[in-house]
Design an enzyme around this catalytic site. Structure first.
Site, PDB file in Angstrom:
ATOM      1  N   ALA A 184       1.882   5.372  -0.349  1.00  0.00           N
ATOM      2  CA  ALA A 184       1.269   6.592   0.188  1.00  0.00           C
ATOM      3  C   ALA A 184       0.323   7.202  -0.844  1.00  0.00           C
ATOM      4  O   ALA A 184       0.539   7.057  -2.050  1.00  0.00           O
ATOM      5  CB  ALA A 184       2.351   7.592   0.558  1.00  0.00           C
ATOM      6  N   GLU A 212       9.746   0.877  10.702  1.00  0.00           N
ATOM      7  CA  GLU A 212      10.768   1.911  10.474  1.00  0.00           C
ATOM      8  C   GLU A 212      10.057   3.242  10.665  1.00  0.00           C
ATOM      9  O   GLU A 212       9.304   3.677   9.805  1.00  0.00           O
ATOM     10  CB  GLU A 212      11.333   1.805   9.048  1.00  0.00           C
ATOM     11  CG  GLU A 212      12.079   0.514   8.772  1.00  0.00           C
ATOM     12  CD  GLU A 212      13.386   0.414   9.529  1.00  0.00           C
ATOM     13  OE1 GLU A 212      13.873   1.432  10.055  1.00  0.00           O
ATOM     14  OE2 GLU A 212      13.912  -0.711   9.620  1.00  0.00           O
ATOM     15  N   ARG A 217      18.864  17.195   1.989  1.00  0.00           N
ATOM     16  CA  ARG A 217      18.421  16.174   1.046  1.00  0.00           C
ATOM     17  C   ARG A 217      16.890  16.110   1.095  1.00  0.00           C
ATOM     18  O   ARG A 217      16.303  16.139   2.177  1.00  0.00           O
ATOM     19  CB  ARG A 217      19.023  14.836   1.473  1.00  0.00           C
ATOM     20  CG  ARG A 217      19.166  13.832   0.361  1.00  0.00           C
ATOM     21  CD  ARG A 217      20.204  12.806   0.739  1.00  0.00           C
ATOM     22  NE  ARG A 217      19.933  12.191   2.018  1.00  0.00           N
ATOM     23  CZ  ARG A 217      19.438  10.970   2.198  1.00  0.00           C
ATOM     24  NH1 ARG A 217      19.139  10.231   1.153  1.00  0.00           N
ATOM     25  NH2 ARG A 217      19.258  10.477   3.396  1.00  0.00           N
ATOM     26  N   GLU A 235      10.071  16.050  15.274  1.00  0.00           N
ATOM     27  CA  GLU A 235      10.704  15.874  13.968  1.00  0.00           C
ATOM     28  C   GLU A 235      10.171  16.999  13.060  1.00  0.00           C
ATOM     29  O   GLU A 235       8.959  17.207  12.978  1.00  0.00           O
ATOM     30  CB  GLU A 235      10.277  14.506  13.424  1.00  0.00           C
ATOM     31  CG  GLU A 235      10.971  14.080  12.175  1.00  0.00           C
ATOM     32  CD  GLU A 235      10.453  12.725  11.677  1.00  0.00           C
ATOM     33  OE1 GLU A 235       9.288  12.377  11.951  1.00  0.00           O
ATOM     34  OE2 GLU A 235      11.224  12.025  11.011  1.00  0.00           O
ATOM     35  N   LYS A 284       0.872  -1.180   0.000  1.00  0.00           N
ATOM     36  CA  LYS A 284       0.000   0.000   0.000  1.00  0.00           C
ATOM     37  C   LYS A 284       0.906   1.225   0.000  1.00  0.00           C
ATOM     38  O   LYS A 284       1.507   1.567   1.024  1.00  0.00           O
ATOM     39  CB  LYS A 284      -0.920   0.041   1.226  1.00  0.00           C
ATOM     40  CG  LYS A 284      -2.003   1.101   1.049  1.00  0.00           C
ATOM     41  CD  LYS A 284      -2.406   1.806   2.332  1.00  0.00           C
ATOM     42  CE  LYS A 284      -1.567   2.990   2.701  1.00  0.00           C
ATOM     43  NZ  LYS A 284      -1.607   4.145   1.806  1.00  0.00           N
ATOM     44  N   CYS A 289      13.801  10.625   7.047  1.00  0.00           N
ATOM     45  CA  CYS A 289      13.723  10.247   8.468  1.00  0.00           C
ATOM     46  C   CYS A 289      15.080  10.347   9.144  1.00  0.00           C
ATOM     47  O   CYS A 289      15.147  10.432  10.362  1.00  0.00           O
ATOM     48  CB  CYS A 289      13.180   8.834   8.584  1.00  0.00           C
ATOM     49  SG  CYS A 289      14.115   7.683   7.586  1.00  0.00           S
TER      50      CYS A 289
HETATM   51  P1  NAP Z   1       2.499   8.372   7.737  1.00  0.00           P
HETATM   52  O1  NAP Z   1       1.461   9.418   7.781  1.00  0.00           O
HETATM   53  O2  NAP Z   1       2.650   7.480   8.903  1.00  0.00           O
HETATM   54  O3  NAP Z   1       2.210   7.548   6.402  1.00  0.00           O
HETATM   55  C1  NAP Z   1       3.004   6.466   5.997  1.00  0.00           C
HETATM   56  C2  NAP Z   1       2.135   5.434   5.302  1.00  0.00           C
HETATM   57  O4  NAP Z   1       1.176   4.935   6.233  1.00  0.00           O
HETATM   58  C3  NAP Z   1       1.322   6.009   4.141  1.00  0.00           C
HETATM   59  O5  NAP Z   1       1.181   5.011   3.152  1.00  0.00           O
HETATM   60  C4  NAP Z   1      -0.013   6.302   4.787  1.00  0.00           C
HETATM   61  O6  NAP Z   1      -1.078   6.352   3.869  1.00  0.00           O
HETATM   62  C5  NAP Z   1      -0.114   5.099   5.694  1.00  0.00           C
HETATM   63  N1  NAP Z   1      -1.082   5.232   6.782  1.00  0.00           N
HETATM   64  C6  NAP Z   1      -1.419   6.333   7.484  1.00  0.00           C
HETATM   65  N2  NAP Z   1      -2.380   6.019   8.402  1.00  0.00           N
HETATM   66  C7  NAP Z   1      -2.640   4.695   8.259  1.00  0.00           C
HETATM   67  C8  NAP Z   1      -3.531   3.774   8.878  1.00  0.00           C
HETATM   68  N3  NAP Z   1      -4.361   4.140   9.857  1.00  0.00           N
HETATM   69  N4  NAP Z   1      -3.531   2.477   8.453  1.00  0.00           N
HETATM   70  C9  NAP Z   1      -2.694   2.076   7.477  1.00  0.00           C
HETATM   71  N5  NAP Z   1      -1.841   2.899   6.841  1.00  0.00           N
HETATM   72  C10 NAP Z   1      -1.804   4.189   7.229  1.00  0.00           C
HETATM   73  O7  NAP Z   1       3.934   8.983   7.506  1.00  0.00           O
HETATM   74  P2  NAP Z   1       4.350  10.112   6.470  1.00  0.00           P
HETATM   75  O8  NAP Z   1       4.044  11.427   7.062  1.00  0.00           O
HETATM   76  O9  NAP Z   1       3.809   9.793   5.122  1.00  0.00           O
HETATM   77  O10 NAP Z   1       5.932   9.875   6.389  1.00  0.00           O
HETATM   78  C11 NAP Z   1       6.808  10.579   7.155  1.00  0.00           C
HETATM   79  C12 NAP Z   1       7.215   9.795   8.378  1.00  0.00           C
HETATM   80  O11 NAP Z   1       7.830   8.578   7.963  1.00  0.00           O
HETATM   81  C13 NAP Z   1       8.248  10.531   9.195  1.00  0.00           C
HETATM   82  O12 NAP Z   1       7.974  10.407  10.556  1.00  0.00           O
HETATM   83  C14 NAP Z   1       9.547   9.812   8.842  1.00  0.00           C
HETATM   84  O13 NAP Z   1      10.546   9.919   9.815  1.00  0.00           O
HETATM   85  C15 NAP Z   1       9.065   8.416   8.649  1.00  0.00           C
HETATM   86  N6  NAP Z   1       9.999   7.658   7.827  1.00  0.00           N
HETATM   87  C16 NAP Z   1      10.756   6.704   8.448  1.00  0.00           C
HETATM   88  C17 NAP Z   1      11.682   5.993   7.709  1.00  0.00           C
HETATM   89  C18 NAP Z   1      12.513   4.925   8.376  1.00  0.00           C
HETATM   90  O14 NAP Z   1      13.119   4.119   7.673  1.00  0.00           O
HETATM   91  N7  NAP Z   1      12.583   4.871   9.690  1.00  0.00           N
HETATM   92  C19 NAP Z   1      11.853   6.237   6.347  1.00  0.00           C
HETATM   93  C20 NAP Z   1      11.061   7.226   5.744  1.00  0.00           C
HETATM   94  C21 NAP Z   1      10.130   7.931   6.508  1.00  0.00           C
HETATM   95  P3  NAP Z   1      -1.606   7.783   3.320  1.00  0.00           P
HETATM   96  O15 NAP Z   1      -0.542   8.342   2.476  1.00  0.00           O
HETATM   97  O16 NAP Z   1      -2.832   7.440   2.563  1.00  0.00           O
HETATM   98  O17 NAP Z   1      -1.883   8.633   4.544  1.00  0.00           O
END
Ligand code: NAP
Length: 514
Positions: free
Chosen positions: A209, A285, A313, A415, A207, A319
């Site tokens: 984003a 992650e 970057r 963050e 799935k 993250c």
């Molecule tokens: P996010 O809001 O948690 O979304 C990530 C994914 O989860 C998206 O596909 C989102 O779908 C989905 N999602 C959200 N709510 C959900 C639910 N209730 N059930 C199932 N899936 C759900 O995160 P983001 O804002 O897109 O990404 C940024 C975050 O990711 C930051 O905190 C960053 O640090 C972290 N990140 C971590 C890593 C790592 O390797 N540790 C790498 C990259 C990013 P939708 O798009 O439809 O909302």
């Protein structure tokens, strides 16, 4: 090469603004990629499927719509899980060498189409083209790496305490894996998981984003062209409205054995709760809040170069981006002055497809508002704006440098996920470590020092999963990627990544005549 399709032309006025005067620039931007890589339907059981409705995908630099994508719901998610379950019993019987060869073909096709795949990333996420090409190289490298690791899933034969028994430890694929990924690396966050899963013999439902489904769907097309069998790699794109219900199917269906998620800690906690009901294996992650420490002994030019790499970057949207800058008092003024000069000289805002652009837009207006909120909060508590400080058109943000920052300010507690450098002054190593570790997150950390004893002390004491010593860029497929504390569970990439998709079965072979 296939035919070329002009999906969209977007006209926009982008002001090439940074820190000084700006020039207004009117340009038309077109996403021209091979038609067969511009997919807008879900991919289930080797077929492209439509859904009852669609959702728009837009260029964050211009706000223009790029495509309407099938808005898959729980029904399509269940179909995908069933397809992956059926395919698992076929795929796991492929020999490791056969799986390896198919992954290698997928890698070759990604490499062949890297320009088109990179354009998709640039248009759907705003990332500058040079970085998008870098991401495709990184993304393909996971497929290549795990095509090699597929053949090295050795088990063990353990010396037995009984003369009539042999002890064998077998590695076996866990089953169907649900893969949920963020928008900031629309391709690499998928292959880092899927490469390992497929190499192990698992099948997957991805799935992506809402903001960036096009990269995921292009990967699906290339997986099919590579000959990866139907049902092994499935993609269910969906809108943010449908995400919770699709996520629930993917994380609760009893046919799914593993959930691997990359995204925010808040979402990770929801998915962990879902997965607990059927005791699924999980890899998480999650978010970071990386400290970047510059000690008095540091080579200031190297520290500035490291800061530029680590912070800017993807416009600060990774993250592992440095989030809190801690600089020792003896080097503080020199560091901030040189960093400001480097920002003036090196950073250029614009559409990601412009060759001069180093800073694209943030993913959406809310992301820019969050950065502005942190800046206003810091300034209201006494921080000094040395560079930038403003939001521009749409979701473009001026790269911003703040001095006199304290640990009471939001920008050091949360963050940021944007181009903001908040600099805190400290006096002693103990103080720096106390500030760095006073955090619930523990993904990456960086420090610059030329004192070898200090390097060992600080590298061991920092409570993070990855540490850059005199280095601002860490990620590589050969090494493991993962955090401690609330930054996650498990590790991706490296020789350990495949373990996340394997069970160990103990086989006791008895009744032998000694
Ligand atoms: P996010 O809001 O948690 O979304 C990530 C994914 O989860 C998206 O596909 C989102 O779908 C989905 N999602 C959200 N709510 C959900 C639910 N209730 N059930 C199932 N899936 C759900 O995160 P983001 O804002 O897109 O990404 C940024 C975050 O990711 C930051 O905190 C960053 O640090 C972290 N990140 C971590 C890593 C790592 O390797 N540790 C790498 C990259 C990013 P939708 O798009 O439809 O909302």
């Amino acid at each position: 090469m296939g035919s070329f399709c002009m999906l969209t032309r977007t006209r926009c006025v982008l002001r090439q603004v940074l820190l000084g005067p700006y020039t207004a620039m009117e340009r038309t931007y077109s996403l021209d990629v091979s038609a067969r890589l511009l997919r807008t339907e879900g991919f289930v059981d080797g077929r492209w499927i439509s859904a009852a409705s669609t959702f728009p995908v837009s260029d964050p630099a211009t706000g223009e719509e790029l495509a309407k994508v099938a808005d898959c719901g729980p029904t399509e998610a269940k179909l995908a899980v069933d397809a992956a379950y059926k395919a698992f019993y076929i795929w796991k019987r492929y020999t490791a060498k056969e799986r390896s060869a198919l992954l290698r073909k997928w890698f070759d096709l990604m490499t062949l189409h890297k320009e088109d795949l990179a354009k998709l990333i640039t248009f759907e996420s705003g990332k500058p083209m040079r970085e998008s090409l870098g991401e495709i190289g990184y993304s393909a490298a996971f497929v290549e790496w795990f095509s090699e690791e597929a053949r090295r899933m050795y088990g063990d034969i353990v010396p037995s305490p009984a003369k009539d028994r042999k002890i064998l430890l077998l590695k076996q694929p866990v089953g169907v894996a649900s893969i949920i990924t963020p928008w900031n690396f629309p391709s690499a966050m998928i292959t880092r998981k899927v490469g390992a899963a497929l190499a192990a013999g698992c099948t997957v439902v991805v799935k992506p984003a809402e903001d960036t489904p096009l990269s995921a769907l292009a990967l699906a097309e290339l997986s099919a062209e590579a000959g990866i069998p139907a049902g092994v790699f499935n993609v269910v794109p969906c809108s943010r409205e449908k995400t919770p219900s699709v996520g629930e199917v993917l994380c609760t269906d009893p046919l799914v054995q593993k959930v691997s998620f990359t995204g925010s800690t808040a979402t990770g906690k929801i998915l962990l709760k879902h997965a607990a009901g059927t005791v699924k294996r999980v890899s998480m992650e999650l978010g970071g809040n990386a400290p970047f420490i510059v000690f008095d002994s540091a080579d200031v030019d190297k520290a500035v170069a490291g800061a530029m790499n680590s912070k800017f970057r993807n416009s600060g949207q990774t993250c592992v981006c440095a989030n809190r800058f801690l600089v020792q008092s003896g080097i503080y003024d020199r560091f901030t002055e040189k960093l400001g000069q480097a920002m003036d000289a090196e950073l250029r805002l614009g559409h990601g497809s412009e060759p001069t652009t180093t800073q694209g837009p943030l993913i959406n207006v809310n992301a820019a508002k969050k950065v502005m909120h942190q800046i206003s909060d810091a300034v209201s508590q006494g921080a000094k704006v040395l560079r930038g400080g403003k939001r521009l058109e749409g979701s473009f943000m001026q790269p911003t440098l703040l001095a006199d920052v304290t640990t009471d300010m939001l920008c050091t507690q949360e963050e940021t996920f944007g181009p903001l450098v908040p600099v805190i002054r400290f006096n002693t190593e103990e103080e720096a470590l106390a500030i760095a570790n006073a955090c619930h997150m523990g993904l990456a950390g960086y420090f610059f020092s030329q004192d070898i004893s200090q390097i060992w002390r600080v590298a061991e004491a920092l409570e993070v999963g990855m540490v850059g010593v005199n280095e601002g860029l860490l990620s590589t497929v050969e090494s493991c990627f993962g955090g401690v504390k609330q930054s996650g569970l498990g590790s991706e990439g490296s020789k350990y990544g495949i373990k996340e998709y394997l069970d160990i079965k103990y086989m006791c072979f008895g009744g032998l005549t000694p």
